[in-house]
Design an enzyme around this catalytic site. Structure first.
Site, short mmCIF file in Angstrom:
data_model
loop_
_atom_site.label_atom_id
_atom_site.label_comp_id
_atom_site.label_asym_id
_atom_site.label_seq_id
_atom_site.Cartn_x
_atom_site.Cartn_y
_atom_site.Cartn_z
N SER A 1 -9.61 -1.00 6.79
CA SER A 1 -9.12 -0.78 5.96
C SER A 1 -8.51 -2.26 5.41
O SER A 1 -8.09 -1.63 4.12
CB SER A 1 -7.97 0.19 5.16
OG SER A 1 -9.00 1.73 6.02
N LYS B 1 0.85 -0.95 -0.13
CA LYS B 1 -0.38 0.11 -0.33
C LYS B 1 0.91 0.95 -0.08
O LYS B 1 2.18 1.29 0.50
CB LYS B 1 -1.27 0.09 0.84
CG LYS B 1 -2.00 0.80 0.88
CD LYS B 1 -3.09 0.75 2.47
CE LYS B 1 -3.74 1.77 2.59
NZ LYS B 1 -4.49 1.99 3.73
N SER C 1 -10.00 1.30 3.05
CA SER C 1 -9.02 2.13 2.13
C SER C 1 -7.68 1.34 1.31
O SER C 1 -6.75 1.96 0.14
CB SER C 1 -8.00 3.47 3.41
OG SER C 1 -7.29 3.23 3.53
#
Lengths: 476, 490
Positions: B178, B79, B154
């Site tokens: 997330s 990420k 996210s």
């Protein structure tokens, strides 16, 4: 109208740890801009702080040495505000649970003793420095100082005069030096004070509205700022004005202060617990370890000087006011037992020379053993007290040993009775008026004659011999 | 055999046995990303050359017979809020659009040390704030099951990339769900470890007391493998737990007989989509069939978890994101009149709407006069929620429920309504608030052929039980998890 001034001090001291509070960068002063920093102290994205254990130890030491309570559980908080010298846009500090609280230290102003309360001592990090260079386009920032550990020592509003403020600040500085947690170099900014000050009519119970003057970095500036602000506030009130709660900037060159921001403009720091750091737990064992490391403090040392060395209270106070002076005294006293003479020399000629030459005590060229040696030469009659002053000045200039100076300059005392007698006779024949006065009963006239003889022998004649021979000749 | 369809464990084993070359595997993944990610937009940065370079290095180490980790040669992706030295770390924000960290996050270091190969950095909601990956400054990632739908967020880029077989596994971060929610939306396995189990050093902070890095993987065995790589005490993170971490692969046992599982009645109530509810109830029956004891329990404060979460996380974020001021790195506005204006313009232009919304909310919650009513109260609620969990965990090994109230929704469907978006975190935030581990794995598909996730929440540092339960569930409920949206592209 008679006014009383009420003052509280916030003193910031940089701690003398080798590395910074949350990373391993050096705390060394100076260095090329932005060379003593790393992603952590410059607050790069994703980095995390790790508390330097020494910082807690040093702060606890400061707390113990100022009679504070030590919190077994305290925490760190974020103080949020924007400024380019603060790379994370928050300063990690302590808000409602400081490491040390409720202390006191004793001050002495002209023999009057008073206890000044300490509200708290907490740890926090220093910020960087903005550099406004004339030649540069805009402002530059140096993060070397960012993350240098500080303690903030907050006093109660117990101070009532500039003299008390000075005495308190000096005492605090001396304690910090004794426990060696800060080098207290004011010119490098490692010790600085904020002054909170208000005035009120004598007898009034409530405090007046206070102002704060920030970042005063010399004792002289603190005293001048206190005096000027006291005067300003009293004049303001006398002319029917009111005091506005505000932060003021002291300009030591002009000897005036200027309003910086009012209470309404004050920052809302939005303190909240620092989630990246765990609470600070100081257990019994750790606390007693730190306690055991506290050395003799100024007051204790002063008492010892009075008791062990039988020095007057005044001498003991002056000598112990600074650790470095006290250490110097003791090093000299270790080789010469004439401690009162050592004390006199330190407080007199040594201090005078330091002030004249404007050097730090730590840099004086005369080793304590040599000062002791010089005094020994006087005691043995090798040199006269008068010659000793000259020897001392040369020692201070060159760092030479006392006996070497005496030999090089030919300053050994003259104890040759024949030579002294010659000078005595000469003085008597050259000064008939003084001789007449002496014989008429004005015994003090002898002083003038002694002076003439000493002059003639260039100060090298033993005063005792001079006296004996002179009296004998006059009584003839 | 399609290389990219293999799991991480399978791939690693074949690499070790020299049945596959690291370069061959890396090339296969890079080719697939190049061919398909133009439609999916899961990567922010692809490290083509660096990946091939490190693949060659790793292969050399394997060839020379050096000791390598069980994950050696695995192409992975991170990420884009996990710092990678020399590789841009943008947080999907204009603010850090060109930010190249001069340091590695601890997890990046660990993955490098384990001889994995970094393929690139994955898209996300800006600064990890959001549940749909729509707030990325750069691009909107699509759900591989239906390209018109969000992948969740996210860590939407991470979940989509794993579902699309763009990487053997990925790391995400989970502040309020997330990792788990996008895993649920994309039909993959996502685990949020116990707070303190994985170092946060180098994870760009959103909400420090809630953030945790965790793996998103193709199956539960891969999850255990990844956990072995990233957990552990780190002296660079004061909140990292200094305990003994187990070998998570040892929990891959197809056996949950006698395991006591609680189903909070609050997790099956209002707001839960009926298809999701049905799938979860069915899963409970399956779990019982596998020998678990499932009973209804109560977490009465669940409804307060969302408000408490948004206060705490926004407060911390308002402080964590204050450093992006244009002074030191990252974006700086071009035109400004003075220092204050530079701050204002920079932050106005550098941050997107959702980030600004949270900064304003958090600043307000910490303001003098409001602190007690908001932030302090939220911390009190946090303690009470922790107590609720502790009570349940006295009698139960695990808690089970849905991961998210719905399956993946359409792009744009909720992005105009923050409250609707925030409510999507209802089943995930409690684990963050209490610092507990949670895992999401697919349990069914809805009538639109979208994956539904089931979530297990465990005791602190008991990821082992999560992995065991999830593994057992996975082994006994063989689902066809081929993303339909992606197959239209091939």
């Amino acid at each position: 109208m008679d006014y009383e001034v009420v003052i509280g001090l916030e003193v910031h001291a940089e701690l003398a740890t080798r590395s910074k509070i949350y990373c391993s960068c050096t705390t060394e002063f100076g260095g090329e801009p932005n060379t003593h920093c790393c992603p952590i102290c410059t607050g790069m994205p994703g980095v995390l702080p790790v508390l330097n254990k020494k910082v807690v130890e040093y702060a606890v030491k400061a707390g113990l040495a100022t009679n504070c309570n030590i919190a077994s559980f305290s925490k760190q908080d974020r103080k949020n505000y924007f400024y380019p010298d603060l790379p994370k846009a928050f300063q990690t500090s302590q808000y409602d649970l400081p490491l040390c609280f409720g202390g006191a230290i004793e001050i002495d102003v002209n023999g009057v003793k008073k206890s000044i309360g300490l509200t708290r001592i907490h740890i926090e990090e220093d910020a960087g420095k903005l550099i406004h260079d004339a030649w540069a386009d805009g402002t530059l920032v140096d993060y070397n100082r960012c993350g240098v550990p500080l303690i903030e020592i907050v006093s109660e509003p117990d101070l009532r005069s500039a003299d008390e403020v000075k005495a308190y600040f000096e005492k605090l500085k001396s304690i910090l030096e004794y426990i060696e947690v800060s080098d207290c170099k004011m010119q490098e900014g490692s010790l600085r004070a904020d002054v909170n000050l208000s005035v009120r009519k004598r007898g009034q119970r409530e405090f007046g509205t206070r102002t704060e003057m920030k970042n005063l970095n010399s004792i002289k500036a603190i005293v001048r700022a206190v005096e000027a602000e006291t005067k300003r506030q009293i004049e303001e009130l006398e002319y029917g004005g009111t005091i506005i709660q505000e932060t003021r900037r002291w300009d030591d060159n002009k000897g005036e202060s200027y309003a910086m921001r009012s209470k309404e403009e004050a920052h809302d720091y939005r303190y909240f617990p620092e989630p990246d750091l765990l609470p600070i737990v100081v257990g019994e064992e750790w606390l007693s370890q730190i306690k055991a490391e506290i050395p003799e403090l100024p007051d204790q040392r002063k008492s010892r000087y009075v008791e062990k060395f039988e020095l007057p209270e005044y001498d003991a106070a002056v000598l112990t006011s600074s650790k470095i002076i006290a250490d110097y005294f003791e090093a000299a006293a270790a080789v010469n037992s004439n401690v009162k003479a050592i004390s006199n020399w330190i407080m007199g000629d040594l201090m005078r020379a330091i002030n004249e030459k404007e050097i730090e005590f730590s840099n004086i060229p005369v080793a304590p053993e040599d000062l002791a040696g010089l005094i020994g030469l006087i005691d043995k009659g090798t040199i006269t007290g008068k010659a000793a002053k000259k020897v001392f000045d040369i020692m201070f200039e060159t760092g030479k040993k006392p006996m070497d100076v005496v030999k090089e300059e030919g300053l050994e005392a003259v104890n040759d009775e024949a030579a002294i007698l010659l000078a005595v006779k000469e003085a008597i024949s050259n000064n008939p008026k003084s001789v007449e006065d002496y014989k008429a009963g004005k015994k003090q006239a002898i002083g003038f004659l002694v002076g003439q003889i000493m002059k003639a022998t260039k100060g090298k004649a033993q005063p005792q011999t001079v006296n004996e021979l002179l009296v004998k000749e006059l009584e003839k | 055999m399609e290389i990219c369809k293999l799991t991480a464990c399978q791939t690693a084993e074949m690499i070790r046995k020299r049945e596959l070359g690291v370069e061959e595997v890396t090339k296969a993944y890079l080719d697939r990303v190049e061919k398909l990610d133009t439609s999916l937009d899961s990567f922010v940065t692809v490290c083509n050359e660096e990946a091939m370079d490190s693949a060659r290095r790793v292969q050399k180490r394997i060839d020379s017979g050096e000791a390598v980790s069980k994950a050696a040669g695995l192409p992975i992706a991170l990420k884009d809020n996990i710092c990678t030295m020399g590789v841009k770390t943008t947080c999907a924000s204009r603010m850090l659009g060109d930010f190249n960290p001069p340091y590695d996050a601890t997890v990046s270091k660990k993955l490098k040390a384990a001889d994995t190969v970094l393929l690139g950095k994955l898209n996300m909601d800006e600064f990890a704030m959001g549940g749909s990956t729509e707030s990325s400054y750069f691009k909107i990632t699509k759900n591989p099951w239906d390209l018109e739908r969000v992948p969740g967020g996210s860590s939407g880029g991470s979940a989509a990339a794993v579902a699309a077989d763009f990487t053997t596994f990925a790391l995400g971060s989970d502040t309020g769900g997330s990792i788990r929610q996008p895993s649920s939306f994309c039909g993959v396995v996502g685990l949020k470890p116990t707070y303190g189990a994985v170092s946060r050093y180098g994870l760009v902070a959103f909400a420090s007391s809630l953030d945790q890095i965790g793996p998103i993987t193709k199956d539960v065995a891969d999850c255990a493998l990844a956990m072995n790589l990233i957990t552990g005490h780190d002296c660079m993170d004061s909140t990292s737990a200094d305990i003994k971490y187990p070998d998570y692969l040892e929990f891959l046992k197809n056996d949950i007989k006698g395991m006591k599982i609680g189903i909070p009645k609050e997790y099956l109530g209002q707001g839960l989509n009926s298809e999701v509810k049905e799938a979860i109830l069915n899963s409970l029956k399956q779990l019982e069939g596998m020998g678990a004891v499932c009973e209804e329990v109560s977490l009465p404060l669940t409804e307060y978890a969302i408000p408490a979460y948004y206060l705490i996380s926004s407060a911390e974020a308002s402080s964590n994101l204050a450093r992006y001021d244009g002074v030191k790195y990252g974006y700086r506005a071009e035109k400004y009149t003075d220092l204050l204006d530079m701050y204002k313009q920079t932050r106005d232009e550098g941050f997107g709407d959702e980030v600004k919304r949270r900064i304003i909310l958090g600043t307000y919650a910490l303001s003098s006069g409001y602190y007690d009513a908001y932030y302090k109260k939220a911390l009190q609620v946090r303690t009470l929620i922790q107590n609720d969990f502790n009570k349940v965990f006295k009698d139960y090994d695990l808690i089970v429920g849905p991961t998210a109230p719905t399956t993946a929704y359409k792009i744009g469907e909720k992005s105009k309504d923050p409250i609707q978006m925030y409510l999507g975190d209802i089943f995930t935030v409690s684990a963050n608030i209490a610092g507990l581990p949670g895992i999401s794995l697919p349990c069914a598909k809805d009538s639109k052929n979208l994956p539904i996730g089931i979530q297990f929440i465990g005791k602190a540092f008991d990821e082992g039980s999560l992995i065991r339960a999830a593994y057992t569930f996975e082994q006994n409920t063989k689902l066809d998890m081929e993303p339909a949206g992606l197959s239209t592209l091939i």
